[in-house]
Design an enzyme around this catalytic site. Structure first.
Site, mmCIF file in Angstrom:
data_model
loop_
_atom_site.group_PDB
_atom_site.id
_atom_site.type_symbol
_atom_site.label_atom_id
_atom_site.label_comp_id
_atom_site.label_asym_id
_atom_site.label_seq_id
_atom_site.Cartn_x
_atom_site.Cartn_y
_atom_site.Cartn_z
ATOM 1 C CD GLU A 68 76.574 24.629 22.709
ATOM 2 O OE1 GLU A 68 77.001 23.564 22.231
ATOM 3 O OE2 GLU A 68 76.632 24.898 23.930
ATOM 4 C CE LYS B 172 78.645 20.044 21.377
ATOM 5 N NZ LYS B 172 78.058 20.584 22.637
ATOM 6 C CB CYS C 245 79.882 23.776 23.954
ATOM 7 S SG CYS C 245 79.656 23.651 25.735
#
Length: 357
Positions: A48, A130, A164
């Site tokens: 990430e 994200k 994540c």
């Protein structure tokens, strides 16, 4: 003859970037891509926000402390397209390998936590953001939208990715499952923050999440994170309190099969390297026979997911001339020119133009 289920060789790059240095981090990424290809890997995944580094400072101090680092992140964020993207695409093509990279994207005046997927042809085939940055991350990154949930058909299988704690969103997991995902990149930062004080930030907790994802979606999961190196710690930890909150290392990368079993790794806590896994794709239908939550194991009469995959843009241009220019930009007929206000103005409408055709 029936369907053929190949064995696919996947790689996880557990490494620290050259923190807040886009150009040198890209050079390091290119070297890691070549190293994975030399080991016959067909896909390599990075953690990430790997390029140019995860913003650890957001969990360490005040906004005044954070501001200089955030300014450096802006200066080293990645535009799409850009020379940085070109270098990564060239590396994928020269080494004939799929590349999934986590990065901080600069679009307009805002930063986003993005993942890009590049084909062995050197073509950028996937770009997502994200959906909801986690906790203090929202001081850095903007949000994605429903168009950022997808899987990519490749000659290796159906490839998808999340960042994540997106893996903790039950509806997001279910959406990915409905796309019949087969290879999943679970991108994480290094697990070097709040060690021993906040279990939910631990490597052990993150692996449990990725293992659950593999079981729930019947996918091969590349659980990949980075590392925090000494130079990064020295830069950010300027007092004793910060040195208790952040540490060197934090790696626990591994590959998990559709039965939830780790088949490669984990790499060591401060071990930098390429993890290789040979994945027998026949394990996927074997797992699906018992459990397909978005298929035969579903109860659509009881629960259903409403998924809105429409892009959400703050500005949509309806002028036909702008729509034409936007479409040309999307298809690469107009060169990226940071000094061209007209091209920049239409960047927001490019995807809208194409999707509304």
């Amino acid at each position: 003859m029936g369907d053929h289920y190949p064995t696919v060789r996947l790689a996880a790059a557990q490494a620290s970037p050259v923190f807040l240095d886009r150009e040198r981090s890209t050079e390091k990424a290119v070297a890691l891509i070549a190293e994975a290809a030399q080991q016959k890997a067909q896909l390599i995944a990075f953690g990430e926000a790997w390029l140019p580094g995860y913003p650890w400072w957001i969990y360490l101090g005040s906004p005044m402390y954070s501001a200089p680092f955030t300014q450096q992140l802006y200066a080293n964020a990645v535009k799409i397209p850009s020379d940085t993207i070109t270098q990564l695409c060239d590396a994928a093509r020269e080494n004939h390998i799929y590349v999934v990279m986590g990065l901080t994207e600069l679009s307009g005046g805002s930063l986003y936590l993005a993942q890009i997927t590049i084909a062995p042809s050197g073509e950028l085939i996937g770009h997502r953001r994200k959906l909801k940055p986690t906790h203090a991350e929202r001081t850095i990154w903007g949000e994605g939208d429903g168009s950022d949930l997808f899987v990519l058909p490749t000659d290796l299988g159906q490839v998808g990715s999340l960042n994540c704690w997106e893996h903790l969103q039950p509806l997001t997991r279910y959406a990915m499952n409905c796309f019949n995902e087969q290879i999943h990149i679970a991108a994480w930062p290094a697990f070097c923050l709040y060690t021993g004080t906040l279990y939910s930030f631990s490597g052990e907790a993150s692996v449990a999440i990725s293992r659950s994802y593999a079981l729930e979606t019947q996918t091969f999961v590349i659980h990949v994170g980075g590392l925090c190196d000494q130079a990064t710690l020295d830069l950010l930890a300027d007092d004793d309190e910060k040195r208790t909150l952040l540490r060197v290392g934090g790696g626990i990368s591994q590959v998990i099969d559709p039965n939830g079993e780790t088949i490669a790794g984990p790499l060591g806590d401060n071990e930098e390297g390429i993890l290789i896994a040979d994945c027998e794709m026949s394990k996927i239908p074997a797992a699906k026979m018992a459990n397909d939550p978005a298929g035969h194991y579903a109860r659509a009469d009881v629960t259903q997911l409403l998924l809105n995959r429409s892009p959400r843009r703050p500005v949509v241009f309806k002028d036909p001339e702008f729509q034409s220019l936007a479409a040309d930009r999307l298809h690469g007929n107009i060169a990226d020119d940071d000094d061209s206000a007209e091209v920049q103005q239409n960047e927001f409408s490019a995807e809208e133009s194409e999707k509304n055709k």
